[in-house]
Design a protein around this motif. Structure first.
Motif, PDB file in Angstrom:
ATOM      1  N   PHE A   1       0.815  -1.218   0.000  1.00 47.49           N
ATOM      2  CA  PHE A   1       0.000   0.000   0.000  1.00 47.49           C
ATOM      3  C   PHE A   1       0.845   1.264   0.000  1.00 47.49           C
ATOM      4  O   PHE A   1       0.308   2.364  -0.125  1.00 47.49           O
ATOM      5  N   PHE A   2       2.154   1.118   0.123  1.00 51.02           N
ATOM      6  CA  PHE A   2       3.041   2.266   0.021  1.00 51.02           C
ATOM      7  C   PHE A   2       3.609   2.413  -1.391  1.00 51.02           C
ATOM      8  O   PHE A   2       4.416   3.305  -1.642  1.00 51.02           O
ATOM      9  N   ILE A   3       3.215   1.525  -2.307  1.00 50.21           N
ATOM     10  CA  ILE A   3       3.671   1.641  -3.693  1.00 50.21           C
ATOM     11  C   ILE A   3       3.027   2.874  -4.318  1.00 50.21           C
ATOM     12  O   ILE A   3       1.797   3.011  -4.304  1.00 50.21           O
ATOM     13  N   PRO A   4       3.795   3.797  -4.855  1.00 52.67           N
ATOM     14  CA  PRO A   4       3.194   4.981  -5.491  1.00 52.67           C
ATOM     15  C   PRO A   4       2.439   4.595  -6.759  1.00 52.67           C
ATOM     16  O   PRO A   4       2.740   3.584  -7.395  1.00 52.67           O
ATOM     17  N   ASP A   5       1.473   5.425  -7.108  1.00 52.45           N
ATOM     18  CA  ASP A   5       0.652   5.117  -8.279  1.00 52.45           C
ATOM     19  C   ASP A   5       1.511   5.005  -9.537  1.00 52.45           C
ATOM     20  O   ASP A   5       1.775   3.929 -10.023  1.00 52.45           O
ATOM     21  N   GLY A   6       1.950   6.126 -10.056  1.00 54.02           N
ATOM     22  CA  GLY A   6       2.783   6.092 -11.250  1.00 54.02           C
ATOM     23  C   GLY A   6       2.208   5.194 -12.326  1.00 54.02           C
ATOM     24  O   GLY A   6       1.044   5.285 -12.692  1.00 54.02           O
ATOM     25  N   THR A   7       3.057   4.301 -12.823  1.00 52.61           N
ATOM     26  CA  THR A   7       2.614   3.347 -13.851  1.00 52.61           C
ATOM     27  C   THR A   7       2.305   1.977 -13.254  1.00 52.61           C
ATOM     28  O   THR A   7       2.070   1.024 -14.005  1.00 52.61           O
ATOM     29  N   PHE A   8       2.319   1.866 -11.926  1.00 55.76           N
ATOM     30  CA  PHE A   8       2.105   0.564 -11.296  1.00 55.76           C
ATOM     31  C   PHE A   8       0.787  -0.058 -11.728  1.00 55.76           C
ATOM     32  O   PHE A   8       0.728  -1.242 -12.100  1.00 55.76           O
TER      33      PHE A   8
END
Length: 454
Positions: free
Chosen positions: A147-154
């Motif tokens: 849940f700490f993964i940034p949005d970006g292109t994820f």
């Protein structure tokens, strides 16, 4: 007194959570094999993650979270306390993507660790069959980190991982359905022949006719609601081809040569495969971005025309629909069946990396601590591939992600979800490949008569 009893109960469970066998389930299933209980517990982990994802995607969940003082950014505040939680991430499709990403990583990790485990005497088998509390902590830790993964292109990149993984999982579901139908047909035929009871054959005939009738009804409804006289060419092709393919495999399944090579092959398997193929076809058509070819169930009931473009907000999506719910039901059935299956079908066992063995669990064993434990039935050899089982759950996690989000593709520009043709083609191609795989199981013994396919 009650507190003391509770502490004693927790102490007795501690050895189960950290030991070499899941005693908690063994107490309910004292005659179960260790291999079966282990698969059930891992499947329960997957089910827990699925339930959390369902809760996160429930309509109105973000609104309710924003009402909690001092929790969501932009929500109700508490004087002197800054709201730190981005509720856009912990609910909706973003939360489902992250939850399923965590489960995928968890099962992929165990799939890599368990490669080439041959017997329960392998030190890694203890990790497979025990230490459940620590496994739960690992899964929880990966989930929190996700849940700490940034949005970006994820979100966009993970969508394509989900599409590929779901494609493979749909094929695995089809294999499991073939195996289930094979076992079902074999058991009922043997019951009818041994007891000279024609009721078993009548029941087989009833279900075979029922499944074929449902498949044909689905085809008619597809032509009525998912095609237009001057549009929806792709749908017409999909429906027609799958109808033809289902007819071909049904005819092949009862050919004399096929029956001679595989006495338990029959129309029951073909009817189940045909019905499942029609479900996948329907699921694919519901992802068509052309609303003329993809009406909602609400329009069916209210008789609202869908020929005009929808004026709805393009970012608004319907998370729950009939095909998604049916997909979850099939997923739950196949996951449970994969955990308890003991097949005699050699072809399916090879595909699923399992084996039919005569090792029986017998009765549960009482350990030195007085706790009832499952029987270790894998001292001479594992009954299933540990690595492949985890890989199967890894793919199941991706399939759950795609099903809960209706296979919508994230738009990085508008931060919205939209239907896409890649999802349509993934499902349609999986249905074709699945039918081809089933056809191969029918004709392989004829092409290679020297090999054992019984």
């Amino acid at each position: 007194m009650g507190a003391c009893m509770a502490l004693c109960s927790l102490a007795s469970c501690a050895s189960c959570l950290c030991g070499s066998a899941p005693c908690l389930l063994c107490g309910c299933c004292p005659s179960s094999n260790n291999s079966t209980i282990t698969r059930l517990v891992f499947s329960f982990f997957l089910l827990m993650g699925t339930m959390v994802s369902v809760i996160m995607i429930l309509p109105g969940m973000e609104t309710q979270l924003r009402k909690i003082p001092g929790f969501c950014e932009g929500g109700t505040t508490i004087p002197g306390l800054d709201n730190q939680v981005n509720c856009d991430v912990i609910v909706g499709y973003k939360s489902v993507y992250r939850m399923c990403f965590a489960m995928t990583c968890f099962f992929f990790l165990f799939s890599a660790i368990m490669i080439r485990v041959r017997t329960s005497r392998d030190p890694r088998a203890a990790l497979q069959n025990g230490f459940w509390f620590f496994k739960f902590l690992i899964l929880t830790g990966i989930t929190v980190g996700a849940f700490f993964i940034p949005d970006g292109t994820f979100n966009s990149v993970w969508f394509y991982f989900g599409a590929v993984g779901s494609f493979i999982f749909i094929l695995i579901q089809l294999i499991l359905l073939i195996d289930f139908a094979h076992s079902w047909n074999k058991i009922w035929v043997e019951n009818g022949e041994e007891g000279d009871n024609k009721g078993w054959f009548a029941a087989l005939l009833f279900f075979t006719v029922l499944f074929f009738a449902l498949a044909v009804t689905a085809v008619v409804l597809f032509y009525v609601y998912y095609t237009q006289p001057d549009d929806c060419t792709e749908h017409k092709v999909f429906i027609s081809l799958n109808l033809i393919f289902c007819f071909i495999v049904s005819v092949v399944s009862i050919l004399p040569k096929v029956q001679e090579a595989q006495p338990h092959s029959g129309l029951l398997q073909a009817s189940i495969i045909s019905l499942y193929t029609m479900y996948v076809t329907w699921s694919a058509m519901t992802n068509n971005p052309n609303r003329k070819c993809n009406p909602s169930l609400l329009s069916f009931m209210s008789n609202v025309s869908t020929t005009e473009p929808s004026s709805e907000d393009p970012g608004h999506v319907q998370w729950w629909d009939a095909q998604g719910i049916i997909g979850l039901i099939i997923f739950l059935f196949c996951t449970l069946y994969a955990s308890i299956r003991s097949s005699s079908n050699t072809q399916v066992n090879k595909l699923m990396q399992t084996e039919e063995t005569g090792r029986s669990g017998g009765e549960g064993v009482v350990g030195e601590d007085g706790v009832l434990r499952a029987v270790d039935n894998e001292e001479d050899g594992v009954t299933y591939s540990y690595s492949f089982f985890h890989f199967h759950l890894c793919l199941a996690s991706l399939y759950i992600m795609m099903t809960l989000t209706n296979w919508y593709q994230p738009d990085t520009n508008t931060q919205a979800m939209k239907s896409s043709m890649p999802a349509v083609w993934v499902k349609i191609c999986s249905s074709w490949l699945g039918l081809g795989l089933y056809l191969w199981t029918l004709i392989a013994p004829l092409i290679f008569p020297d090999r054992d396919f019984n």
